[in-house]
Design an enzyme around this catalytic site. Structure first.
Site, PDB file in Angstrom:
ATOM      1  N   ILE A 142       8.102   3.636  12.841  1.00  0.00           N
ATOM      2  CA  ILE A 142       8.740   4.781  13.482  1.00  0.00           C
ATOM      3  C   ILE A 142       8.478   5.771  14.142  1.00  0.00           C
ATOM      4  O   ILE A 142       7.321   6.730  13.276  1.00  0.00           O
ATOM      5  CB  ILE A 142      10.286   5.292  12.654  1.00  0.00           C
ATOM      6  CG1 ILE A 142      10.886   4.324  11.773  1.00  0.00           C
ATOM      7  CG2 ILE A 142      11.001   6.047  12.952  1.00  0.00           C
ATOM      8  CD1 ILE A 142      11.871   4.657  10.776  1.00  0.00           C
ATOM      9  N   GLU A 196       2.825  -0.700  -1.067  1.00  0.00           N
ATOM     10  CA  GLU A 196       1.503  -0.580  -1.948  1.00  0.00           C
ATOM     11  C   GLU A 196       0.872  -1.561  -2.681  1.00  0.00           C
ATOM     12  O   GLU A 196       0.837  -2.367  -3.469  1.00  0.00           O
ATOM     13  CB  GLU A 196       1.131   0.698  -1.927  1.00  0.00           C
ATOM     14  CG  GLU A 196       1.850   2.607  -1.319  1.00  0.00           C
ATOM     15  CD  GLU A 196       0.904   2.189   0.126  1.00  0.00           C
ATOM     16  OE1 GLU A 196       0.123   2.522  -0.058  1.00  0.00           O
ATOM     17  OE2 GLU A 196       2.297   1.825   1.034  1.00  0.00           O
ATOM     18  N   LYS A 211       4.624  11.127   2.258  1.00  0.00           N
ATOM     19  CA  LYS A 211       5.735  11.036   3.148  1.00  0.00           C
ATOM     20  C   LYS A 211       6.171  12.765   3.715  1.00  0.00           C
ATOM     21  O   LYS A 211       6.161  12.713   4.802  1.00  0.00           O
ATOM     22  CB  LYS A 211       6.104  10.327   4.065  1.00  0.00           C
ATOM     23  CG  LYS A 211       5.306   8.810   3.970  1.00  0.00           C
ATOM     24  CD  LYS A 211       6.476   7.715   3.548  1.00  0.00           C
ATOM     25  CE  LYS A 211       5.585   6.410   3.906  1.00  0.00           C
ATOM     26  NZ  LYS A 211       5.814   4.736   3.164  1.00  0.00           N
TER      27      LYS A 211
HETATM   28  P1  NDP Z   1      -4.292  -3.278   2.307  1.00  0.00           P
HETATM   29  O1  NDP Z   1      -4.990  -3.199   0.649  1.00  0.00           O
HETATM   30  O2  NDP Z   1      -3.454  -4.550   2.723  1.00  0.00           O
HETATM   31  O3  NDP Z   1      -5.790  -3.402   2.887  1.00  0.00           O
HETATM   32  C1  NDP Z   1      -6.584  -1.940   2.550  1.00  0.00           C
HETATM   33  C2  NDP Z   1      -8.692  -2.976   3.245  1.00  0.00           C
HETATM   34  O4  NDP Z   1      -9.408  -1.807   2.936  1.00  0.00           O
HETATM   35  C3  NDP Z   1      -9.216  -4.385   2.743  1.00  0.00           C
HETATM   36  O5  NDP Z   1      -9.147  -4.845   4.226  1.00  0.00           O
HETATM   37  C4  NDP Z   1      -9.843  -3.754   2.082  1.00  0.00           C
HETATM   38  O6  NDP Z   1     -11.035  -4.396   2.034  1.00  0.00           O
HETATM   39  C5  NDP Z   1     -10.647  -2.583   3.105  1.00  0.00           C
HETATM   40  N1  NDP Z   1     -10.830  -1.800   1.390  1.00  0.00           N
HETATM   41  C6  NDP Z   1     -10.402  -0.880   0.518  1.00  0.00           C
HETATM   42  N2  NDP Z   1     -11.874  -0.446   0.395  1.00  0.00           N
HETATM   43  C7  NDP Z   1     -12.427  -0.085   0.236  1.00  0.00           C
HETATM   44  C8  NDP Z   1     -13.328   0.371   0.590  1.00  0.00           C
HETATM   45  N3  NDP Z   1     -13.464   1.320  -0.159  1.00  0.00           N
HETATM   46  N4  NDP Z   1     -14.292   0.548   1.164  1.00  0.00           N
HETATM   47  C9  NDP Z   1     -14.798  -0.384   2.103  1.00  0.00           C
HETATM   48  N5  NDP Z   1     -12.819  -1.052   2.309  1.00  0.00           N
HETATM   49  C10 NDP Z   1     -12.031  -0.475   1.740  1.00  0.00           C
HETATM   50  O7  NDP Z   1      -3.969  -1.764   3.140  1.00  0.00           O
HETATM   51  P2  NDP Z   1      -2.432  -2.033   4.066  1.00  0.00           P
HETATM   52  O8  NDP Z   1      -3.142  -2.782   5.205  1.00  0.00           O
HETATM   53  O9  NDP Z   1      -1.452  -2.429   3.489  1.00  0.00           O
HETATM   54  O10 NDP Z   1      -2.668  -0.232   3.990  1.00  0.00           O
HETATM   55  C11 NDP Z   1      -3.549   0.481   4.600  1.00  0.00           C
HETATM   56  C12 NDP Z   1      -3.605   1.525   4.986  1.00  0.00           C
HETATM   57  O11 NDP Z   1      -2.053   2.256   5.626  1.00  0.00           O
HETATM   58  C13 NDP Z   1      -2.703   3.296   3.504  1.00  0.00           C
HETATM   59  O12 NDP Z   1      -3.218   4.059   2.941  1.00  0.00           O
HETATM   60  C14 NDP Z   1      -1.606   2.671   3.440  1.00  0.00           C
HETATM   61  O13 NDP Z   1      -0.853   3.595   2.556  1.00  0.00           O
HETATM   62  C15 NDP Z   1      -0.854   2.941   4.992  1.00  0.00           C
HETATM   63  N6  NDP Z   1      -0.077   1.840   5.513  1.00  0.00           N
HETATM   64  C16 NDP Z   1       0.271   0.594   5.235  1.00  0.00           C
HETATM   65  C17 NDP Z   1       1.362   0.105   5.256  1.00  0.00           C
HETATM   66  C18 NDP Z   1       2.341  -0.928   5.323  1.00  0.00           C
HETATM   67  O14 NDP Z   1       3.196  -1.728   5.412  1.00  0.00           O
HETATM   68  N7  NDP Z   1       0.887  -2.051   4.700  1.00  0.00           N
HETATM   69  C19 NDP Z   1       2.365   0.923   6.237  1.00  0.00           C
HETATM   70  C20 NDP Z   1       2.476   2.100   6.604  1.00  0.00           C
HETATM   71  C21 NDP Z   1       1.055   2.690   6.355  1.00  0.00           C
HETATM   72  P3  NDP Z   1     -10.823  -6.237   1.663  1.00  0.00           P
HETATM   73  O15 NDP Z   1     -10.052  -6.680   2.521  1.00  0.00           O
HETATM   74  O16 NDP Z   1     -12.004  -6.914   1.829  1.00  0.00           O
HETATM   75  O17 NDP Z   1     -10.180  -6.476   0.007  1.00  0.00           O
HETATM   76  N1  HSE Z   2       4.348   0.670   0.839  1.00  0.00           N
HETATM   77  C1  HSE Z   2       4.803   1.695   1.733  1.00  0.00           C
HETATM   78  C2  HSE Z   2       6.687   1.703   2.249  1.00  0.00           C
HETATM   79  C3  HSE Z   2       4.446   1.064   3.039  1.00  0.00           C
HETATM   80  O1  HSE Z   2       7.203   0.407   0.908  1.00  0.00           O
HETATM   81  O2  HSE Z   2       7.260   1.971   2.346  1.00  0.00           O
HETATM   82  C4  HSE Z   2       4.607   1.716   4.543  1.00  0.00           C
HETATM   83  O3  HSE Z   2       4.191   2.637   4.161  1.00  0.00           O
END
Ligand code: NDP
Ligand code: HSE
Length: 444
Positions: A142, A196, A211
């Site tokens: 959004i 998360e 948020k």
């Molecule tokens: P994930 O847990 O799915 O992915 C995290 C990624 O970061 C993985 O690829 C992981 O590597 C990598 N990673 C984690 N720690 C390290 C580190 N220390 N060094 C290098 N790489 C690292 O998270 P999301 O994609 O769900 O979320 C990412 C961000 O986006 C977060 O801040 C979350 O709050 C935000 N967000 C998420 C949403 C959602 O719907 N999922 C929506 C809105 C915001 P590996 O794959 O090798 O483990």
């Molecule tokens: N864990 C978060 C949610 C991802 O459920 O809304 C989006 O920020």
């Protein structure tokens, strides 16, 4: 429109930190739609490196192995702009500061980091002239960060009410519509990529609170952290609570609120009962919505997918395209305007109303005794209903809804009720959002 031959289009190297649920989708678009993005931005967005924890992990999309590394600093140093999608506080904060300190614009979806160290990151960006963009950090796909920061910059935001956590909305909606148990609904939300890495942040309300702090900082031109937000989660919510609310014409939602209160602002996240016809009552599944009231604009509603890889990647890419355009024009980042410094007002001083369910001894004089407690605290009862207690024949259930009152007085009343011998159990205490000005069709 960019009409330069592809070979002459300037290149912007994009360093990606994280290739999980969201990062992998961002990488996929950068790898498959580079030509289209170049036409839109006037620069070629070239994915120059992807930092992950495990380069051999299975991913949602296929990524060029030569781009994957565990050396995040090398990815930052080899990029012109950095997209941070790893999450967490450290080492992420150090990495984001490294990028901003080097004048590299950063796009992040990390509300936890922004709600803890937003001021520090903003200062680092301002010092180097880099941009710090975080549309994805609040309510997923959004567009709400930019409308709050830019579109409403000439107005006065009075309050916002939002469903800003997809996981808990999905869980509550499943419980409401199918009678699902809390644990089963949460497991499904995790499977769908909404939650998360540690779902405690969703369930306990911390994600929504982060948020709320981020959005409130923009809405009220002040810097807030997560500690300024009163936070209650949905962990204690039972199928009985949800069913009882439904029977009374309400739906339970984890609501994020930022509203002016006296000379300050109250920020809160808690599960509340809202009328089913309230505009936020119809927000289903992992969808999010934010209802904003502004002095001149009046009521505004923002609605869409609040979580998940592809929807969130859309917000990240929007920020990336904006940053690329600004970099191409030599523009600097927009600093956060937090001149107002409105203090966060305690929950005690907020005006609210409560729905209270009590298990009471079913005998003469009980109601009079309860009514006296309410009167002693200056709290007025709006509705009351007595039913059998399905758990035992020794007590009956009294469901009361108060009139509005000062939150501290309402909670003191509940504490006094808990101390009465005739009250066997305070089964639930849930705030009720009256929804004034926010009913479906309001303003038509
Ligand atoms: P994930 O847990 O799915 O992915 C995290 C990624 O970061 C993985 O690829 C992981 O590597 C990598 N990673 C984690 N720690 C390290 C580190 N220390 N060094 C290098 N790489 C690292 O998270 P999301 O994609 O769900 O979320 C990412 C961000 O986006 C977060 O801040 C979350 O709050 C935000 N967000 C998420 C949403 C959602 O719907 N999922 C929506 C809105 C915001 P590996 O794959 O090798 O483990
Ligand atoms: N864990 C978060 C949610 C991802 O459920 O809304 C989006 O920020």
């Amino acid at each position: 429109m960019n009409t330069a031959p592809a070979s002459e289009t300037p290149v912007l190297r994009v360093g990606l930190l994280g290739a999980g649920t969201v990062g992998s989708q961002v990488a996929h678009v950068l790898l498959t739609r580079a030509e289209e993005l170049a036409l839109r931005t006037g620069v070629r967005l070239e994915l120059s490196g992807i930092a992950v924890r495990d380069v051999h992990a299975t991913r949602d999309v296929e990524l060029p192995p030569q781009l994957l590394t565990t050396d995040a600093d090398a990815v930052i140093d080899g990029a012109d702009v950095v997209v941070e999608l790893t999450g967490g506080i450290e080492p992420t904060r150090t990495r984001v500061l490294r990028a901003l300190g080097a004048g590299k614009s950063v796009i992040t979806g990390n509300k936890a980091l922004l709600a803890e160290s937003g001021r520090q990151l903003q200062d680092a960006a301002a010092a180097s002239g880099a941009q710090l963009s975080y549309e994805a950090a609040v309510a997923g796909a959004i567009p709400i960060v930019r409308p709050m920061r830019d579109s409403l910059a000439g107005d006065r935001v009075e309050r916002f009410l939002g469903i800003m956590n997809g996981t808990t909305n999905f869980v509550l909606d499943q419980m409401d519509s199918t009678g699902a148990a809390f644990d089963d609904a949460l497991a499904e939300a995790q499977r769908l990529g909404y939650a998360e890495a540690d779902p405690t942040a969703d369930v306990e309300g911390h994600d929504a609170a982060a948020k709320t702090a981020v959005l409130a900082s923009l809405a009220f031109h002040s810097s807030y952290t997560i500690t300024d937000v009163h936070c209650e989660g949905i962990a204690g919510m039972t199928a009985e609570d949800v069913a009882a609310a439904k029977e009374a014409g309400y739906v339970i939602k984890l609501l994020s609120v930022g509203e002016r209160c006296g000379d300050g602002v109250n920020l809160r996240v808690n599960p509340v009962m809202i009328p089913r016809e309230h505009v936020l009552g119809g927000v289903r599944g992992a969808y999010n919505a934010v209802f904003v009231e502004a002095a001149a604009a009046g009521s505004l509603m923002f609605y869409g997918q609040g979580a998940g890889g592809e929807p969130t990647a859309s917000a990240v890419l929007g920020d990336l395209v904006s940053a690329a355009r600004a970099i191409a024009l030599g523009a600097q980042g927009i600093p956060l305007a937090d001149y107002a410094a409105l203090p966060a007002v305690s929950m005690d001083d907020v005006t609210t109303k409560l729905a209270v369910t009590l298990a009471v001894s079913d005998r003469l004089g009980v109601l009079a005794r309860l009514a006296q407690v309410f009167a002693d605290h200056g709290v007025s009862i709006s509705t009351m209903q007595q039913t059998e207690d399905p758990r035992t024949t020794e007590t009956s259930l009294l469901r009361l809804v108060t009139h509005t009152g000062r939150h501290a007085d309402l909670m003191a009343t509940v504490a006094a009720l808990r101390g009465l011998p005739v009250v066997r159990d305070v089964v639930s205490v849930t705030p009720v959002e009256s929804g004034e000005g926010a009913h479906a069709g309001a303003g038509d």
